[in-house]
Design an enzyme around this catalytic site. Structure first.
Site, PDB file in Angstrom:
ATOM      1  N   ALA A 128       0.822  -1.209   0.000  1.00  0.00           N
ATOM      2  CA  ALA A 128       0.000   0.000   0.000  1.00  0.00           C
ATOM      3  C   ALA A 128       0.857   1.260   0.000  1.00  0.00           C
ATOM      4  O   ALA A 128       0.559   2.219  -0.709  1.00  0.00           O
ATOM      5  CB  ALA A 128      -0.948  -0.008   1.194  1.00  0.00           C
TER       6      ALA A 128
ATOM      7  N   ASP B  94      -9.379  -1.243   3.397  1.00  0.00           N
ATOM      8  CA  ASP B  94      -9.928  -2.508   3.881  1.00  0.00           C
ATOM      9  C   ASP B  94      -8.772  -3.466   4.178  1.00  0.00           C
ATOM     10  O   ASP B  94      -8.831  -4.639   3.859  1.00  0.00           O
ATOM     11  CB  ASP B  94     -10.882  -3.087   2.834  1.00  0.00           C
ATOM     12  CG  ASP B  94     -11.732  -4.230   3.374  1.00  0.00           C
ATOM     13  OD1 ASP B  94     -11.839  -4.364   4.615  1.00  0.00           O
ATOM     14  OD2 ASP B  94     -12.291  -4.986   2.567  1.00  0.00           O
TER      15      ASP B  94
END
Length: 104
Positions: A66, A86
């Site tokens: 990420a 999420d």
């Protein structure tokens, strides 16, 4: 919220079983959903085991951390109408996501 906001582009950080991106792909307002997960195997496992069908054509699987993805997105000037986090490591966000840069 997706129905109210009607985004054209969505990024989802954390694939899990890909149920969320698969579900929102049916929204007519959406053009593309980028789904970011550090493990590229999760996409095929999700399609085979959880969804029992291929990922929707609007879904773009991105196998990357990420933080790396955020860095690349900023460098490229890419913007999204909505970003959904999420990603969980047990019961909390993974350590790499608990940074000033991530939340900025």
């Amino acid at each position: 919220i997706i129905e109210t906001v009607q985004p054209k582009t969505v990024a989802i950080i954390g694939a899990a079983g890909c149920t969320l991106p698969q579900e929102i792909a049916s929204q007519s307002s959406l053009d593309a959903i980028d789904v970011i997960d550090i493990d590229k195997r999760v996409f095929s496992i999700a399609a085979d085991r959880f969804l029992e069908q291929p990922l929707d054509n609007k879904i773009n699987p991105i196998a990357q951390s990420a933080r790396g993805w955020i860095h690349d997105m900023i460098a490229a000037g890419k913007k999204y109408d909505m970003i959904v986090v999420d990603a969980y490591n047990g019961t909390a966000l993974p350590e790499e996501l608990i940074t000033k840069e991530f939340f900025a």
